[in-house]
Scaffold this active site. Structure first.
Site, PDB file in Angstrom:
ATOM      1  N   TYR A  31     -34.571 -14.378  14.413  1.00 32.45           N
ATOM      2  CA  TYR A  31     -34.465 -14.823  13.116  1.00 32.45           C
ATOM      3  C   TYR A  31     -32.999 -15.292  12.862  1.00 32.45           C
ATOM      4  O   TYR A  31     -32.692 -15.155  11.590  1.00 32.45           O
ATOM      5  CB  TYR A  31     -35.103 -14.012  12.152  1.00 32.45           C
ATOM      6  CG  TYR A  31     -36.382 -13.909  12.313  1.00 32.45           C
ATOM      7  CD1 TYR A  31     -37.583 -14.697  11.952  1.00 32.45           C
ATOM      8  CD2 TYR A  31     -37.115 -12.911  13.145  1.00 32.45           C
ATOM      9  CE1 TYR A  31     -38.985 -14.755  12.221  1.00 32.45           C
ATOM     10  CE2 TYR A  31     -38.602 -12.705  13.426  1.00 32.45           C
ATOM     11  CZ  TYR A  31     -39.336 -13.655  13.107  1.00 32.45           C
ATOM     12  OH  TYR A  31     -40.616 -13.507  13.217  1.00 32.45           O
ATOM     13  N   TYR A 159     -48.089  -7.691   9.136  1.00 33.29           N
ATOM     14  CA  TYR A 159     -46.799  -8.537  10.064  1.00 33.29           C
ATOM     15  C   TYR A 159     -47.478  -7.971  11.378  1.00 33.29           C
ATOM     16  O   TYR A 159     -47.815  -6.896  11.665  1.00 33.29           O
ATOM     17  CB  TYR A 159     -45.547  -8.057   9.869  1.00 33.29           C
ATOM     18  CG  TYR A 159     -44.689  -8.738  11.047  1.00 33.29           C
ATOM     19  CD1 TYR A 159     -44.304 -10.145  10.720  1.00 33.29           C
ATOM     20  CD2 TYR A 159     -44.548  -8.077  12.192  1.00 33.29           C
ATOM     21  CE1 TYR A 159     -43.600 -10.796  11.771  1.00 33.29           C
ATOM     22  CE2 TYR A 159     -43.828  -8.863  13.177  1.00 33.29           C
ATOM     23  CZ  TYR A 159     -43.361 -10.220  12.800  1.00 33.29           C
ATOM     24  OH  TYR A 159     -42.716 -10.828  13.694  1.00 33.29           O
ATOM     25  N   ASP A 260     -53.563  -2.384  14.069  1.00 36.20           N
ATOM     26  CA  ASP A 260     -52.401  -2.874  14.905  1.00 36.20           C
ATOM     27  C   ASP A 260     -51.560  -1.518  14.530  1.00 36.20           C
ATOM     28  O   ASP A 260     -50.875  -1.410  13.471  1.00 36.20           O
ATOM     29  CB  ASP A 260     -51.798  -4.329  14.280  1.00 36.20           C
ATOM     30  CG  ASP A 260     -50.211  -4.457  14.762  1.00 36.20           C
ATOM     31  OD1 ASP A 260     -49.726  -3.431  15.475  1.00 36.20           O
ATOM     32  OD2 ASP A 260     -49.774  -5.421  14.351  1.00 36.20           O
ATOM     33  N   LYS A 289     -43.988  -1.090  21.105  1.00 34.71           N
ATOM     34  CA  LYS A 289     -42.823  -0.393  20.604  1.00 34.71           C
ATOM     35  C   LYS A 289     -42.442   1.099  21.347  1.00 34.71           C
ATOM     36  O   LYS A 289     -41.861   1.013  22.276  1.00 34.71           O
ATOM     37  CB  LYS A 289     -42.770  -0.367  19.088  1.00 34.71           C
ATOM     38  CG  LYS A 289     -42.643  -1.706  18.517  1.00 34.71           C
ATOM     39  CD  LYS A 289     -42.492  -1.630  17.013  1.00 34.71           C
ATOM     40  CE  LYS A 289     -42.484  -2.703  16.330  1.00 34.71           C
ATOM     41  NZ  LYS A 289     -41.169  -3.573  16.227  1.00 34.71           N
TER      42      LYS A 289
HETATM   43  N1  PMP Z   1     -47.425  -5.793  15.215  1.00 30.87           N
HETATM   44  C1  PMP Z   1     -46.585  -4.988  14.389  1.00 30.87           C
HETATM   45  C2  PMP Z   1     -47.184  -3.969  13.348  1.00 30.87           C
HETATM   46  C3  PMP Z   1     -45.048  -5.045  14.323  1.00 30.87           C
HETATM   47  O1  PMP Z   1     -44.245  -4.497  13.965  1.00 30.87           O
HETATM   48  C4  PMP Z   1     -44.517  -5.972  15.459  1.00 30.87           C
HETATM   49  C5  PMP Z   1     -43.137  -6.096  15.784  1.00 30.87           C
HETATM   50  N2  PMP Z   1     -42.312  -5.783  14.541  1.00 30.87           N
HETATM   51  C6  PMP Z   1     -45.320  -6.541  16.585  1.00 30.87           C
HETATM   52  C7  PMP Z   1     -46.752  -6.637  16.250  1.00 30.87           C
HETATM   53  C8  PMP Z   1     -44.990  -7.554  17.426  1.00 30.87           C
HETATM   54  O2  PMP Z   1     -44.567  -6.799  18.278  1.00 30.87           O
HETATM   55  P1  PMP Z   1     -43.100  -7.359  19.519  1.00 30.87           P
HETATM   56  O3  PMP Z   1     -41.915  -7.751  18.812  1.00 30.87           O
HETATM   57  O4  PMP Z   1     -43.276  -6.365  20.551  1.00 30.87           O
HETATM   58  O5  PMP Z   1     -43.963  -8.643  20.026  1.00 30.87           O
END
Ligand code: PMP
Length: 443
Positions: A31, A159, A260, A289
């Site tokens: 970003y 997100y 998620d 993560k």
């Molecule tokens: N879902 C959530 C809840 C996240 O916090 C993130 C990353 N910030 C993602 C999906 C996307 O993961 P990545 O950056 O490994 O593609």
């Protein structure tokens, strides 16, 4: 200090400035602009909860590299797993082949995840794991002959990543993807779960979900959301009863429920998976993560037997297969990371973090320009009234020996679980000091 002095005496060391200069000519950061390159510090190495800069300065890490490095950096057990797997096989294609690290990891993951999840698809990043979850839901509904169910329902403030399917279910405003609205698949948004985690549950917070299901429930393939903690869309903690009510609405409407847990998974909220706060098992769950303890990129999407059977009905196959699927190095490190979590009493560690963050950030609540202070598990958030000056704050934090990267109206801490109490106190004190001195003000 000694290293810093030595570095400054060594004329060959420009303490990372040349790396930054070359970076500014060649690389894009998250970003960020290529024309007005961002403020950067060069990292020479990491260890435990410390990030060591090229000029020798040591920063106390408050970010766990975006939720990932829960054991801190360079943990010997993870390094051992990495090296020993590298000696045997770093990677092999997953079409037609399998290997023990992947199978071990799938078994371990399923044993830790909420009941009912029985099958794992390995992806190479969180965003891809979300794409996989969305495709699973669509293929499942198609398999059941529900071809009209092609939309996803999701609360505002969510997100889910940066790829197109994931972007389409991010909050259209805070999700940072509004530039692409015209080309994104149009999904259905409902009100953000407004009942706070720490207040009595207000059943009215499900009213909007009820309204949407009544109006267009028949179009919904699945609901996708981050359980209990909305992360990058606002660091918002909401009441687990919302999830119980939502799960019931999904069942009644014939829609799948996708959690998620890419940010919330692996203990960060005080439960292994945030779903446990509600006692709800989703149909599909994404994690990533912290899966490898922040060492390598790996994510996973798990689903129930019923979803798997629905997708594969009539001899169908699931239509996804990344090149680096189930990378053996990443799987081996993830196995070691999950073992470590369980052996090292992560619950106590996260509870200690929570106490430290609660007492350390409490003074921020009284500061001018602070809208809210909230803490859950290993996550501490100070929400300001106005957007902060990220570059000015980053510079202030580095000068004061900590690594914290705020965004928008959020200055937040999620330190590695191994962070000593004194370092948690220091992170909080520097954040409070910054906000008190006005270092966050725009301009
Ligand atoms: N879902 C959530 C809840 C996240 O916090 C993130 C990353 N910030 C993602 C999906 C996307 O993961 P990545 O950056 O490994 O593609």
């Amino acid at each position: 200090l000694v290293r810093h002095l030595l570095a400054s005496l060594n004329p060959a060391c420009d303490c990372g400035a040349d790396v930054v200069r070359r970076d500014h000519q060649t690389i894009w950061h998250p970003y960020a602009s290529a024309m007005q390159p961002p403020l950067l510090s060069t990292v020479a190495r990491t260890s435990a909860n410390r990030i060591v800069l090229a000029d020798g300065r040591e920063l106390v890490d408050g970010m766990s590299s975006w939720w990932a490095a829960v054991h801190g950096y360079n943990h010997p057990r993870l390094m051992e797993a990495l090296h020993s797997q590298a000696g045997r096989m770093p990677h092999v294609m997953f079409g037609g082949l399998t290997h023990e690290p992947a199978v071990n990891l799938a078994e371990k993951l399923l044993s830790l995840m909420p009941d009912g999840l029985e099958r794992v698809f390995f992806a190479d990043s969180g965003s891809v794991a979300v794409e996989v979850a969305l495709k699973m839901a669509l293929q499942y509904q198609q398999g059941r002959g529900q071809t009209g169910r092609s939309k996803f329902l999701t609360p505002r403030g969510g997100y889910h990543g940066d790829t197109f399917g994931a972007m389409s279910v991010c909050d259209p405003v805070t999700g940072m993807h509004s530039l692409f609205t015209a080309v994104l698949p149009q999904q259905i948004f409902m009100e953000r779960p407004r009942c706070r985690f720490d207040q009595p549950f207000d059943p009215a917070s499900l009213d909007d979900a009820r309204r949407v299901f009544a109006e267009c429930g028949h179009e919904v393939a699945a609901v996708i959301l981050e359980p209990v903690v909305q992360g990058a869309g606002g660091m918002w903690f909401y009441h687990p009863d919302y999830l119980r009510g939502l799960a019931q609405l999904c069942r009644e409407a014939g829609a799948l429920l996708i959690f998620d847990e890419i940010a919330t998974g692996f203990g960060r909220t005080g439960k292994m998976f945030a779903a446990e706060w509600a006692g709800v098992s989703p149909d599909i769950l994404c994690c990533g993560k912290a899966l490898t303890g922040g060492v390598l990129t790996l994510a996973a999407t798990a689903c129930t037997a019923s979803v798997a059977e629905g997708i594969c009905a009539g001899g169908n196959v699931f239509m996804h297969g990344p090149t680096f699927m189930a990378n053996a190095l990443a799987c081996a490190v993830a196995c070691a990371s999950l073992d470590l979590l369980q052996e090292e009493d992560w619950r106590q560690k996260v509870a200690n973090l929570e106490n430290g963050l609660r007492s350390g950030l409490a003074p921020c609540a009284g500061l001018q320009g602070v809208a809210d202070v909230r803490v859950l598990g290993g996550i501490g958030v100070v929400e300001t009234c106005e957007p902060v000056n990220t570059a000015a704050l980053q510079e202030y934090f580095v000068r004061h020996g900590i690594w914290v990267r705020p965004f928008n109206r959020l200055v937040y801490l999620m330190p590695p679980y191994v962070t000593p109490a004194a370092d948690v106190a220091r992170l909080c004190a520097v954040v409070a000091g910054a906000l008190e001195s006005g270092a966050h003000l725009q301009g």
